[in-house]
Enzyme design. Structure first.
Site, PDB file in Angstrom:
ATOM      1  N   CYS A   1      43.379  -6.530   4.704  1.00  0.00           N
ATOM      2  CA  CYS A   1      44.522  -5.744   5.157  1.00  0.00           C
ATOM      3  C   CYS A   1      45.402  -5.302   3.980  1.00  0.00           C
ATOM      4  O   CYS A   1      46.301  -4.487   4.145  1.00  0.00           O
ATOM      5  CB  CYS A   1      45.332  -6.506   6.196  1.00  0.00           C
ATOM      6  SG  CYS A   1      45.751  -8.153   5.671  1.00  0.00           S
TER       7      CYS A   1
ATOM      8  N   TYR B   1      51.212 -17.103   6.012  1.00  0.00           N
ATOM      9  CA  TYR B   1      52.116 -17.174   7.150  1.00  0.00           C
ATOM     10  C   TYR B   1      51.600 -17.963   8.355  1.00  0.00           C
ATOM     11  O   TYR B   1      52.337 -18.735   8.958  1.00  0.00           O
ATOM     12  CB  TYR B   1      52.458 -15.741   7.588  1.00  0.00           C
ATOM     13  CG  TYR B   1      53.184 -15.638   8.908  1.00  0.00           C
ATOM     14  CD1 TYR B   1      54.458 -16.182   9.059  1.00  0.00           C
ATOM     15  CD2 TYR B   1      52.603 -15.025  10.003  1.00  0.00           C
ATOM     16  CE1 TYR B   1      55.116 -16.108  10.273  1.00  0.00           C
ATOM     17  CE2 TYR B   1      53.261 -14.940  11.222  1.00  0.00           C
ATOM     18  CZ  TYR B   1      54.513 -15.484  11.355  1.00  0.00           C
ATOM     19  OH  TYR B   1      55.167 -15.421  12.544  1.00  0.00           O
TER      20      TYR B   1
ATOM     21  N   CYS C   1      39.731 -13.449   2.310  1.00  0.00           N
ATOM     22  CA  CYS C   1      39.765 -12.082   2.811  1.00  0.00           C
ATOM     23  C   CYS C   1      41.121 -11.495   2.425  1.00  0.00           C
ATOM     24  O   CYS C   1      42.160 -12.121   2.635  1.00  0.00           O
ATOM     25  CB  CYS C   1      39.611 -12.056   4.328  1.00  0.00           C
ATOM     26  SG  CYS C   1      39.825 -10.393   5.012  1.00  0.00           S
TER      27      CYS C   1
ATOM     28  N   GLY D   1      49.652 -19.697  18.840  1.00  0.00           N
ATOM     29  CA  GLY D   1      49.562 -18.920  20.081  1.00  0.00           C
ATOM     30  C   GLY D   1      50.503 -19.484  21.116  1.00  0.00           C
ATOM     31  O   GLY D   1      50.509 -20.694  21.350  1.00  0.00           O
TER      32      GLY D   1
ATOM     33  N   SER E   1      58.675 -19.369   7.138  1.00  0.00           N
ATOM     34  CA  SER E   1      57.540 -19.282   6.222  1.00  0.00           C
ATOM     35  C   SER E   1      57.897 -18.682   4.862  1.00  0.00           C
ATOM     36  O   SER E   1      57.058 -18.651   3.976  1.00  0.00           O
ATOM     37  CB  SER E   1      56.385 -18.530   6.860  1.00  0.00           C
ATOM     38  OG  SER E   1      56.858 -17.348   7.441  1.00  0.00           O
TER      39      SER E   1
ATOM     40  N   ASP F   1      57.663 -13.743   3.831  1.00  0.00           N
ATOM     41  CA  ASP F   1      56.197 -13.780   3.744  1.00  0.00           C
ATOM     42  C   ASP F   1      55.547 -12.414   3.866  1.00  0.00           C
ATOM     43  O   ASP F   1      54.431 -12.213   3.389  1.00  0.00           O
ATOM     44  CB  ASP F   1      55.641 -14.731   4.799  1.00  0.00           C
ATOM     45  CG  ASP F   1      56.135 -14.379   6.176  1.00  0.00           C
ATOM     46  OD1 ASP F   1      55.679 -13.380   6.736  1.00  0.00           O
ATOM     47  OD2 ASP F   1      57.025 -15.084   6.682  1.00  0.00           O
TER      48      ASP F   1
ATOM     49  N   ASN G   1      38.778 -19.050  18.456  1.00  0.00           N
ATOM     50  CA  ASN G   1      39.831 -18.429  17.639  1.00  0.00           C
ATOM     51  C   ASN G   1      39.177 -17.367  16.762  1.00  0.00           C
ATOM     52  O   ASN G   1      38.248 -17.675  16.021  1.00  0.00           O
ATOM     53  CB  ASN G   1      40.493 -19.506  16.775  1.00  0.00           C
ATOM     54  CG  ASN G   1      41.452 -18.935  15.732  1.00  0.00           C
ATOM     55  OD1 ASN G   1      41.620 -19.505  14.669  1.00  0.00           O
ATOM     56  ND2 ASN G   1      42.091 -17.830  16.021  1.00  0.00           N
ATOM     57  N   GLY G   2      39.667 -16.145  16.841  1.00  0.00           N
ATOM     58  CA  GLY G   2      39.130 -15.076  16.006  1.00  0.00           C
ATOM     59  C   GLY G   2      38.853 -13.820  16.803  1.00  0.00           C
ATOM     60  O   GLY G   2      39.434 -13.618  17.877  1.00  0.00           O
TER      61      GLY G   2
ATOM     62  N   CYS H   1      44.808 -17.484  17.974  1.00  0.00           N
ATOM     63  CA  CYS H   1      44.619 -18.714  18.745  1.00  0.00           C
ATOM     64  C   CYS H   1      44.526 -19.975  17.890  1.00  0.00           C
ATOM     65  O   CYS H   1      44.306 -19.913  16.699  1.00  0.00           O
ATOM     66  CB  CYS H   1      43.311 -18.654  19.526  1.00  0.00           C
ATOM     67  SG  CYS H   1      43.157 -17.242  20.588  1.00  0.00           S
TER      68      CYS H   1
ATOM     69  N   CYS I   1      43.646  -5.154  10.609  1.00  0.00           N
ATOM     70  CA  CYS I   1      42.861  -6.387  10.613  1.00  0.00           C
ATOM     71  C   CYS I   1      41.978  -6.373  11.854  1.00  0.00           C
ATOM     72  O   CYS I   1      42.460  -6.046  12.940  1.00  0.00           O
ATOM     73  CB  CYS I   1      43.772  -7.610  10.635  1.00  0.00           C
ATOM     74  SG  CYS I   1      42.830  -9.129  10.871  1.00  0.00           S
TER      75      CYS I   1
HETATM   76  S1  SF4 Z   1      43.424 -11.206   5.276  1.00  0.00           S
HETATM   77 FE1  SF4 Z   1      44.174  -9.550   6.551  1.00  0.00          FE
HETATM   78  S2  SF4 Z   1      42.301  -8.434   7.197  1.00  0.00           S
HETATM   79 FE2  SF4 Z   1      41.644 -10.411   6.420  1.00  0.00          FE
HETATM   80  S3  SF4 Z   1      41.517 -11.692   8.259  1.00  0.00           S
HETATM   81 FE3  SF4 Z   1      43.548 -12.021   7.358  1.00  0.00          FE
HETATM   82  S4  SF4 Z   1      44.937 -10.604   8.395  1.00  0.00           S
HETATM   83 FE4  SF4 Z   1      42.805  -9.943   8.799  1.00  0.00          FE
END
Ligand code: SF4
Length: 462
Positions: free
Chosen positions: A448, A254, A445, A35, A295, A358, A110-111, A7, A394
Protein backbone atom coordinates in the site's frame (compact mmCIF):
# COMPACT_ATOMS: atom_id res chain seq x y z
CA UNK A 1 -9.85 7.72 10.21
CA UNK A 2 -7.64 4.64 10.55
CA UNK A 3 -7.03 1.71 8.25
CA UNK A 4 -8.75 -1.24 9.89
CA UNK A 5 -7.75 -4.87 10.30
CA UNK A 6 -10.24 -7.53 9.40
CA UNK A 7 -10.14 -10.16 12.12
CA UNK A 8 -8.54 -12.00 15.01
CA UNK A 9 -8.70 -15.73 15.70
CA UNK A 10 -8.09 -18.02 18.66
CA UNK A 11 -8.31 -21.80 19.12
CA UNK A 12 -7.70 -24.29 21.92
CA UNK A 13 -7.44 -28.07 22.17
CA UNK A 14 -7.18 -29.77 25.56
CA UNK A 15 -6.26 -33.27 26.63
CA UNK A 16 -9.33 -33.41 28.81
CA UNK A 17 -12.73 -31.81 28.89
CA UNK A 18 -12.17 -28.19 29.76
CA UNK A 19 -13.78 -24.79 30.09
CA UNK A 20 -12.86 -24.10 26.45
CA UNK A 21 -15.43 -21.34 26.09
CA UNK A 22 -13.83 -19.27 28.84
CA UNK A 23 -10.34 -19.84 27.42
CA UNK A 24 -11.38 -18.67 23.94
CA UNK A 25 -13.36 -15.78 25.45
CA UNK A 26 -10.17 -14.49 27.12
CA UNK A 27 -8.21 -14.99 23.90
CA UNK A 28 -10.78 -12.98 21.96
CA UNK A 29 -11.00 -10.14 24.48
CA UNK A 30 -7.26 -9.60 24.22
CA UNK A 31 -7.61 -9.45 20.42
CA UNK A 32 -10.64 -7.16 20.41
CA UNK A 33 -8.54 -4.49 18.67
CA UNK A 34 -8.52 -6.74 15.56
CA UNK A 35 -12.29 -6.57 15.08
CA UNK A 36 -15.24 -5.09 16.95
CA UNK A 37 -18.26 -5.77 14.75
CA UNK A 38 -18.95 -9.39 15.65
CA UNK A 39 -17.61 -12.17 17.82
CA UNK A 40 -18.19 -15.91 17.91
CA UNK A 41 -17.10 -19.16 19.50
CA UNK A 42 -17.65 -22.74 18.26
CA UNK A 43 -16.77 -25.77 20.40
CA UNK A 44 -16.80 -29.52 19.94
CA UNK A 45 -18.83 -31.10 22.68
CA UNK A 46 -20.21 -34.65 22.78
CA UNK A 47 -19.51 -35.16 19.07
CA UNK A 48 -21.35 -32.01 18.02
CA UNK A 49 -20.37 -28.43 17.30
CA UNK A 50 -22.09 -25.80 19.38
CA UNK A 51 -21.78 -22.17 18.37
CA UNK A 52 -22.66 -18.81 19.80
CA UNK A 53 -21.99 -15.63 17.85
CA UNK A 54 -23.39 -12.16 17.59
CA UNK A 55 -22.74 -8.58 16.60
CA UNK A 56 -20.76 -6.25 18.84
CA UNK A 57 -17.87 -6.52 21.25
CA UNK A 58 -16.90 -9.85 22.82
CA UNK A 59 -18.28 -8.79 26.21
CA UNK A 60 -21.61 -7.82 24.60
CA UNK A 61 -21.95 -11.13 22.73
CA UNK A 62 -21.01 -13.46 25.62
CA UNK A 63 -22.13 -13.62 29.23
CA UNK A 64 -21.43 -16.29 31.82
CA UNK A 65 -24.57 -18.21 30.83
CA UNK A 66 -23.60 -18.48 27.15
CA UNK A 67 -20.01 -19.40 28.09
CA UNK A 68 -21.25 -22.14 30.45
CA UNK A 69 -22.69 -23.94 27.42
CA UNK A 70 -19.15 -24.66 26.25
CA UNK A 71 -18.08 -26.25 29.55
CA UNK A 72 -16.81 -29.77 28.98
CA UNK A 73 -15.69 -29.13 25.39
CA UNK A 74 -12.12 -30.20 24.64
CA UNK A 75 -11.79 -28.01 21.53
CA UNK A 76 -13.01 -24.56 20.62
CA UNK A 77 -12.20 -21.81 18.15
CA UNK A 78 -13.25 -18.17 18.21
CA UNK A 79 -13.25 -15.09 16.06
CA UNK A 80 -13.55 -11.32 16.26
CA UNK A 81 -14.47 -9.57 13.06
CA UNK A 82 -14.30 -6.23 11.39
CA UNK A 83 -15.89 -6.69 7.99
CA UNK A 84 -14.02 -5.76 4.83
CA UNK A 85 -15.15 -8.44 2.39
CA UNK A 86 -18.87 -9.09 2.63
CA UNK A 87 -21.22 -6.98 4.70
CA UNK A 88 -21.07 -6.69 8.44
CA UNK A 89 -24.32 -8.56 9.06
CA UNK A 90 -24.75 -11.41 11.50
CA UNK A 91 -24.78 -13.96 8.67
CA UNK A 92 -21.08 -13.23 8.05
CA UNK A 93 -20.04 -13.57 11.69
CA UNK A 94 -17.55 -16.37 12.29
CA UNK A 95 -16.67 -19.15 13.05
CA UNK A 96 -18.46 -20.75 10.10
CA UNK A 97 -19.47 -24.34 10.76
CA UNK A 98 -20.60 -27.20 8.59
CA UNK A 99 -22.15 -30.53 9.31
CA UNK A 100 -21.76 -32.58 6.15
CA UNK A 101 -21.80 -36.40 6.00
CA UNK A 102 -18.14 -36.19 4.93
CA UNK A 103 -17.02 -33.91 7.76
CA UNK A 104 -18.23 -31.77 10.62
CA UNK A 105 -15.94 -28.85 11.25
CA UNK A 106 -15.64 -25.14 12.03
CA UNK A 107 -13.39 -22.48 10.56
CA UNK A 108 -12.28 -19.00 11.62
CA UNK A 109 -10.31 -16.85 9.23
CA UNK A 110 -8.25 -13.64 9.20
CA UNK A 111 -7.30 -12.09 5.87
CA UNK A 112 -8.69 -11.98 2.37
CA UNK A 113 -8.54 -14.71 -0.25
CA UNK A 114 -7.99 -12.79 -3.45
CA UNK A 115 -9.31 -15.51 -5.76
CA UNK A 116 -12.38 -16.23 -3.61
CA UNK A 117 -14.78 -14.75 -6.18
CA UNK A 118 -13.39 -17.02 -8.89
CA UNK A 119 -13.69 -20.02 -6.58
CA UNK A 120 -17.29 -19.10 -5.77
CA UNK A 121 -18.11 -18.76 -9.49
CA UNK A 122 -16.59 -22.14 -10.21
CA UNK A 123 -18.41 -23.88 -7.36
CA UNK A 124 -21.72 -22.24 -8.31
CA UNK A 125 -21.41 -22.90 -12.04
CA UNK A 126 -19.86 -26.37 -12.02
CA UNK A 127 -21.30 -27.91 -8.87
CA UNK A 128 -24.48 -25.93 -8.31
CA UNK A 129 -23.28 -24.92 -4.84
CA UNK A 130 -25.46 -22.35 -3.05
CA UNK A 131 -23.65 -19.87 -0.77
CA UNK A 132 -25.30 -18.59 2.40
CA UNK A 133 -22.83 -15.80 3.16
CA UNK A 134 -20.58 -13.40 1.29
CA UNK A 135 -17.75 -14.58 3.49
CA UNK A 136 -14.43 -15.84 2.04
CA UNK A 137 -14.26 -18.81 4.32
CA UNK A 138 -17.53 -20.35 3.15
CA UNK A 139 -15.76 -20.94 -0.18
CA UNK A 140 -12.90 -22.65 1.69
CA UNK A 141 -15.34 -24.89 3.57
CA UNK A 142 -17.13 -25.90 0.37
CA UNK A 143 -13.82 -26.55 -1.41
CA UNK A 144 -12.78 -28.85 1.45
CA UNK A 145 -16.04 -30.78 1.22
CA UNK A 146 -15.68 -30.96 -2.53
CA UNK A 147 -12.21 -32.48 -2.11
CA UNK A 148 -13.56 -34.98 0.43
CA UNK A 149 -16.33 -36.05 -1.94
CA UNK A 150 -13.52 -36.96 -4.35
CA UNK A 151 -12.30 -39.48 -1.73
CA UNK A 152 -9.66 -37.48 0.16
CA UNK A 153 -9.39 -37.50 3.95
CA UNK A 154 -9.75 -34.16 5.76
CA UNK A 155 -6.05 -33.31 5.92
CA UNK A 156 -5.42 -34.18 2.26
CA UNK A 157 -8.51 -32.21 1.27
CA UNK A 158 -7.24 -29.20 3.25
CA UNK A 159 -3.78 -29.45 1.63
CA UNK A 160 -5.36 -29.53 -1.82
CA UNK A 161 -7.50 -26.51 -0.98
CA UNK A 162 -4.52 -24.54 0.33
CA UNK A 163 -2.79 -25.10 -3.02
CA UNK A 164 -5.79 -23.49 -4.78
CA UNK A 165 -6.43 -20.41 -2.68
CA UNK A 166 -4.30 -17.28 -2.95
CA UNK A 167 -3.99 -14.21 -0.81
CA UNK A 168 -3.93 -13.53 2.90
CA UNK A 169 -5.25 -16.16 5.25
CA UNK A 170 -4.47 -17.22 8.76
CA UNK A 171 -7.04 -19.79 9.79
CA UNK A 172 -8.02 -21.96 12.74
CA UNK A 173 -10.06 -25.08 11.94
CA UNK A 174 -11.58 -27.56 14.34
CA UNK A 175 -12.72 -31.11 13.56
CA UNK A 176 -13.64 -33.85 16.01
CA UNK A 177 -10.03 -35.09 15.83
CA UNK A 178 -7.93 -31.98 15.39
CA UNK A 179 -7.27 -28.31 15.97
CA UNK A 180 -5.57 -27.04 12.82
CA UNK A 181 -3.74 -23.76 12.14
CA UNK A 182 -3.03 -22.63 8.58
CA UNK A 183 -0.99 -19.62 7.44
CA UNK A 184 -0.74 -18.55 3.80
CA UNK A 185 2.61 -19.02 2.08
CA UNK A 186 3.39 -15.28 2.03
CA UNK A 187 2.55 -14.95 5.74
CA UNK A 188 0.50 -11.75 5.40
CA UNK A 189 -1.29 -12.13 8.73
CA UNK A 190 0.28 -13.30 11.98
CA UNK A 191 -0.47 -16.65 13.63
CA UNK A 192 1.23 -18.25 16.60
CA UNK A 193 0.98 -21.20 18.96
CA UNK A 194 1.35 -21.64 22.70
CA UNK A 195 0.69 -24.20 25.39
CA UNK A 196 -0.27 -24.77 28.98
CA UNK A 197 0.22 -28.04 30.84
CA UNK A 198 -2.74 -29.75 29.21
CA UNK A 199 -3.77 -27.55 26.26
CA UNK A 200 -2.39 -26.09 23.05
CA UNK A 201 -3.64 -22.75 21.73
CA UNK A 202 -3.32 -20.93 18.44
CA UNK A 203 -3.87 -17.18 18.14
CA UNK A 204 -3.48 -14.30 15.75
CA UNK A 205 -1.31 -12.50 18.29
CA UNK A 206 0.90 -13.62 21.14
CA UNK A 207 -0.82 -11.18 23.56
CA UNK A 208 -3.80 -13.58 23.43
CA UNK A 209 -1.57 -16.46 24.56
CA UNK A 210 -0.39 -14.32 27.49
CA UNK A 211 -4.01 -13.68 28.48
CA UNK A 212 -4.58 -17.41 29.12
CA UNK A 213 -1.17 -17.98 30.76
CA UNK A 214 0.03 -20.03 27.81
CA UNK A 215 3.70 -20.32 27.06
CA UNK A 216 4.59 -19.17 23.58
CA UNK A 217 5.79 -22.13 21.46
CA UNK A 218 6.43 -20.46 18.09
CA UNK A 219 4.93 -18.61 15.14
CA UNK A 220 3.16 -20.71 12.54
CA UNK A 221 5.42 -20.31 9.51
CA UNK A 222 4.22 -18.91 6.21
CA UNK A 223 2.94 -21.82 4.12
CA UNK A 224 2.56 -24.11 7.13
CA UNK A 225 -0.34 -26.30 8.23
CA UNK A 226 -0.07 -27.32 11.90
CA UNK A 227 -2.24 -30.21 13.00
CA UNK A 228 -2.73 -30.88 16.71
CA UNK A 229 -4.51 -34.10 17.67
CA UNK A 230 -6.43 -35.01 20.80
CA UNK A 231 -3.25 -36.29 22.48
CA UNK A 232 -1.66 -32.86 21.81
CA UNK A 233 0.76 -34.31 19.27
CA UNK A 234 1.83 -31.62 16.79
CA UNK A 235 2.37 -32.38 13.09
CA UNK A 236 3.50 -29.83 10.53
CA UNK A 237 3.03 -29.82 6.76
CA UNK A 238 4.94 -27.22 4.75
CA UNK A 239 4.03 -25.73 1.41
CA UNK A 240 7.07 -26.38 -0.77
CA UNK A 241 6.13 -23.85 -3.46
CA UNK A 242 8.43 -20.83 -3.49
CA UNK A 243 6.88 -17.57 -2.33
CA UNK A 244 8.21 -14.22 -1.14
CA UNK A 245 7.64 -13.50 2.53
CA UNK A 246 5.25 -10.61 3.06
CA UNK A 247 4.02 -10.02 6.60
CA UNK A 248 1.77 -6.94 6.52
CA UNK A 249 3.99 -4.12 7.77
CA UNK A 250 0.87 -2.39 9.13
CA UNK A 251 0.73 -5.13 11.77
CA UNK A 252 3.80 -3.49 13.31
CA UNK A 253 2.76 0.07 12.50
CA UNK A 254 -0.78 -0.03 13.85
CA UNK A 255 -2.88 -3.23 13.83
CA UNK A 256 -1.21 -5.43 16.41
CA UNK A 257 -1.10 -4.80 20.15
CA UNK A 258 2.23 -3.43 21.35
CA UNK A 259 2.71 -6.35 23.79
CA UNK A 260 2.60 -8.89 20.94
CA UNK A 261 5.64 -10.47 19.33
CA UNK A 262 5.15 -11.28 15.65
CA UNK A 263 7.57 -13.43 13.67
CA UNK A 264 10.15 -12.96 16.39
CA UNK A 265 9.91 -9.17 16.56
CA UNK A 266 8.36 -7.19 19.41
CA UNK A 267 5.68 -4.81 18.14
CA UNK A 268 6.66 -2.36 20.90
CA UNK A 269 10.32 -2.35 19.87
CA UNK A 270 9.44 -2.06 16.18
CA UNK A 271 7.25 0.99 16.86
CA UNK A 272 9.98 2.61 18.90
CA UNK A 273 12.48 1.95 16.11
CA UNK A 274 10.12 3.63 13.60
CA UNK A 275 10.19 6.78 15.77
CA UNK A 276 13.95 6.58 16.05
CA UNK A 277 14.36 6.39 12.28
CA UNK A 278 11.96 9.32 11.85
CA UNK A 279 14.16 11.40 14.17
CA UNK A 280 17.24 10.48 12.12
CA UNK A 281 15.44 11.07 8.84
CA UNK A 282 14.27 14.60 9.45
CA UNK A 283 15.46 16.21 12.73
CA UNK A 284 13.69 19.33 13.96
CA UNK A 285 14.18 21.68 16.90
CA UNK A 286 11.38 21.21 19.41
CA UNK A 287 10.55 21.35 23.13
CA UNK A 288 8.38 18.26 23.44
CA UNK A 289 7.79 14.93 21.65
CA UNK A 290 4.24 13.61 21.90
CA UNK A 291 2.38 10.69 20.37
CA UNK A 292 -1.24 10.45 19.27
CA UNK A 293 -2.73 7.78 21.59
CA UNK A 294 -2.48 4.83 21.38
CA UNK A 295 -0.43 3.62 18.45
CA UNK A 296 1.63 6.84 18.05
CA UNK A 297 2.99 6.64 21.61
CA UNK A 298 5.79 4.12 21.07
CA UNK A 299 6.96 5.94 17.94
CA UNK A 300 7.09 9.16 19.98
CA UNK A 301 9.16 7.44 22.68
CA UNK A 302 11.63 6.22 20.04
CA UNK A 303 11.80 9.72 18.50
CA UNK A 304 12.41 11.27 21.93
CA UNK A 305 15.16 8.78 22.81
CA UNK A 306 16.95 9.42 19.53
CA UNK A 307 16.53 13.23 19.52
CA UNK A 308 17.13 13.68 23.28
CA UNK A 309 14.09 16.01 23.36
CA UNK A 310 11.75 15.35 26.34
CA UNK A 311 8.81 13.00 25.82
CA UNK A 312 5.39 13.97 27.23
CA UNK A 313 1.64 13.72 26.85
CA UNK A 314 -0.25 16.16 24.64
CA UNK A 315 -3.71 14.65 25.11
CA UNK A 316 -6.00 13.02 27.58
CA UNK A 317 -7.58 9.97 25.98
CA UNK A 318 -11.18 9.13 26.84
CA UNK A 319 -10.91 5.36 27.13
CA UNK A 320 -14.67 4.87 27.19
CA UNK A 321 -15.14 5.65 23.51
CA UNK A 322 -14.36 2.49 21.63
CA UNK A 323 -13.00 2.14 18.13
CA UNK A 324 -16.30 0.63 17.08
CA UNK A 325 -18.59 3.61 17.52
CA UNK A 326 -19.77 4.65 14.09
CA UNK A 327 -20.58 8.32 13.65
CA UNK A 328 -22.99 8.89 10.76
CA UNK A 329 -21.58 12.13 9.28
CA UNK A 330 -18.14 13.63 8.73
CA UNK A 331 -19.05 16.52 11.06
CA UNK A 332 -20.02 14.08 13.79
CA UNK A 333 -16.78 12.15 13.26
CA UNK A 334 -14.74 15.34 13.57
CA UNK A 335 -16.57 16.26 16.78
CA UNK A 336 -15.89 12.79 18.09
CA UNK A 337 -12.14 13.40 17.84
CA UNK A 338 -12.53 16.03 20.58
CA UNK A 339 -14.61 13.65 22.66
CA UNK A 340 -11.92 11.04 22.41
CA UNK A 341 -8.78 13.18 22.61
CA UNK A 342 -8.66 16.40 24.59
CA UNK A 343 -5.45 18.48 24.38
CA UNK A 344 -3.55 18.95 27.63
CA UNK A 345 -3.15 22.75 27.66
CA UNK A 346 -0.77 22.73 30.64
CA UNK A 347 1.64 20.50 28.70
CA UNK A 348 1.47 22.03 25.23
CA UNK A 349 1.01 25.78 25.72
CA UNK A 350 3.84 27.81 24.10
CA UNK A 351 5.69 24.62 23.14
CA UNK A 352 7.21 23.54 19.83
CA UNK A 353 5.84 20.03 19.52
CA UNK A 354 6.79 17.01 17.43
CA UNK A 355 3.59 15.01 17.17
CA UNK A 356 3.97 11.35 16.13
CA UNK A 357 1.10 9.30 14.69
CA UNK A 358 0.96 5.96 12.90
CA UNK A 359 -0.65 6.94 9.60
CA UNK A 360 -2.58 9.52 7.63
CA UNK A 361 -5.43 7.99 5.65
CA UNK A 362 -7.81 10.81 4.67
CA UNK A 363 -6.21 13.58 6.71
CA UNK A 364 -9.37 14.82 8.42
CA UNK A 365 -8.60 13.43 11.88
CA UNK A 366 -5.02 14.67 11.71
CA UNK A 367 -6.16 18.19 10.72
CA UNK A 368 -8.63 18.23 13.61
CA UNK A 369 -6.02 17.09 16.14
CA UNK A 370 -3.55 19.76 14.99
CA UNK A 371 -6.18 22.47 15.13
CA UNK A 372 -7.13 21.39 18.69
CA UNK A 373 -3.47 21.51 19.73
CA UNK A 374 -3.13 25.02 18.29
CA UNK A 375 -6.25 26.13 20.17
CA UNK A 376 -4.62 24.79 23.34
CA UNK A 377 -1.65 27.10 22.75
CA UNK A 378 0.96 24.94 20.96
CA UNK A 379 3.45 27.25 19.19
CA UNK A 380 4.66 24.88 16.45
CA UNK A 381 3.45 21.42 15.44
CA UNK A 382 5.78 19.16 13.48
CA UNK A 383 3.88 16.09 12.36
CA UNK A 384 5.81 12.81 12.00
CA UNK A 385 4.23 9.62 10.68
CA UNK A 386 5.62 6.16 11.44
CA UNK A 387 4.23 4.76 8.15
CA UNK A 388 5.34 5.69 4.65
CA UNK A 389 2.91 7.59 2.38
CA UNK A 390 -0.19 5.42 2.15
CA UNK A 391 -1.08 5.63 -1.56
CA UNK A 392 -2.40 2.32 -2.83
CA UNK A 393 -5.15 -0.20 -2.13
CA UNK A 394 -4.77 -3.19 0.13
CA UNK A 395 -6.22 -6.53 -1.03
CA UNK A 396 -5.19 -8.60 1.95
CA UNK A 397 -7.74 -8.18 4.70
CA UNK A 398 -8.02 -4.49 5.50
CA UNK A 399 -10.77 -2.01 4.71
CA UNK A 400 -8.82 0.12 2.19
CA UNK A 401 -9.72 -0.98 -1.30
CA UNK A 402 -10.15 2.34 -3.10
CA UNK A 403 -7.01 4.50 -3.48
CA UNK A 404 -9.08 7.59 -4.44
CA UNK A 405 -9.98 8.13 -0.76
CA UNK A 406 -6.33 8.20 0.34
CA UNK A 407 -4.96 11.71 0.75
CA UNK A 408 -1.43 10.65 -0.26
CA UNK A 409 -2.81 9.33 -3.54
CA UNK A 410 -3.85 12.80 -4.68
CA UNK A 411 -1.62 15.24 -2.78
CA UNK A 412 2.13 15.81 -2.37
CA UNK A 413 3.68 15.88 1.11
CA UNK A 414 3.69 19.69 0.99
CA UNK A 415 0.01 19.77 -0.02
CA UNK A 416 -0.85 17.37 2.82
CA UNK A 417 1.13 19.55 5.25
CA UNK A 418 -0.90 22.59 4.27
CA UNK A 419 -4.14 20.60 4.37
CA UNK A 420 -3.57 19.36 7.93
CA UNK A 421 -2.12 22.70 9.11
CA UNK A 422 1.25 21.39 10.38
CA UNK A 423 4.47 23.45 10.47
CA UNK A 424 6.34 20.51 8.99
CA UNK A 425 5.44 16.97 7.98
CA UNK A 426 7.43 13.83 7.32
CA UNK A 427 6.62 10.17 6.72
CA UNK A 428 8.93 7.24 7.47
CA UNK A 429 10.53 6.25 4.18
CA UNK A 430 9.93 2.76 2.79
CA UNK A 431 13.70 2.19 2.94
CA UNK A 432 13.80 3.00 6.66
CA UNK A 433 10.70 0.89 7.35
CA UNK A 434 12.51 -2.04 5.77
CA UNK A 435 15.67 -1.25 7.76
CA UNK A 436 14.14 -1.31 11.23
CA UNK A 437 14.16 -5.09 11.58
CA UNK A 438 17.92 -5.03 11.08
CA UNK A 439 17.59 -7.82 8.50
CA UNK A 440 18.64 -7.58 4.87
CA UNK A 441 15.23 -8.85 3.75
CA UNK A 442 12.69 -8.44 6.56
CA UNK A 443 9.96 -10.09 4.46
CA UNK A 444 7.41 -7.30 4.83
CA UNK A 445 4.54 -6.43 2.53
CA UNK A 446 4.74 -2.71 1.71
CA UNK A 447 2.21 -2.88 -1.14
CA UNK A 448 0.00 0.00 0.00
CA UNK A 449 3.09 2.26 0.12
CA UNK A 450 4.91 1.12 -3.04
CA UNK A 451 2.12 -0.29 -5.23
CA UNK A 452 4.18 -3.50 -5.48
CA UNK A 453 2.56 -6.49 -3.80
CA UNK A 454 4.17 -9.80 -2.79
CA UNK A 455 1.80 -11.79 -5.01
CA UNK A 456 0.37 -11.36 -8.48
CA UNK A 457 -3.16 -10.00 -8.11
CA UNK A 458 -4.26 -11.21 -11.51
CA UNK A 459 -4.93 -14.80 -10.54
CA UNK A 460 -6.77 -16.53 -13.36
CA UNK A 461 -6.86 -20.06 -11.98
CA UNK A 462 -8.29 -21.68 -8.88
S1 SF4 B 1 1.31 -3.67 3.99
FE1 SF4 B 1 -0.42 -2.57 3.12
S2 SF4 B 1 -0.94 -3.73 1.24
FE2 SF4 B 1 0.37 -5.05 2.47
S3 SF4 B 1 -1.09 -6.30 3.63
FE3 SF4 B 1 -0.53 -4.55 4.92
S4 SF4 B 1 -2.10 -2.98 4.58
FE4 SF4 B 1 -2.23 -4.52 2.91
Amino acid sequence: MKIREECGIFGVISKRRADSGNIVFAGLISQQHRGQESAGISAFKDGKIITHKGQGLVTAVFDSETLDKFNGADKAIGHVRYSTKGNNGFVNAQPITTSHKKATFALAHNGNIVNADKIRDKLENEYGVVFNTSNNCEAVILLIINEMIKGNDFITALRNVVSKIEGAYSMALMTEDYLIAVRDRVGFRPLCMGRTEDSIMVASESCALDSVDAQFIRDIEPGEIVIIDNGLNIRSIKDTRKAPKGLCSFEYIYFARQDSVIDGRSVYEMRKAMGKYLALQNPVEADLICGVPDSGLEGAKGYAEQSKIPYGSAFVLNRYIGRSFIYPTQKAREKAVRLKLNPLRAAVEDKRIVLVDDSIVRGTTCAKIISELRSAGAKEIHMRITAPLFKYSCYFGTDIDKPEGLIANRMSVEEIRKHIGADSLDFLSIENLLKISGEADPGFCVGCFSGKYPIDLDISDC
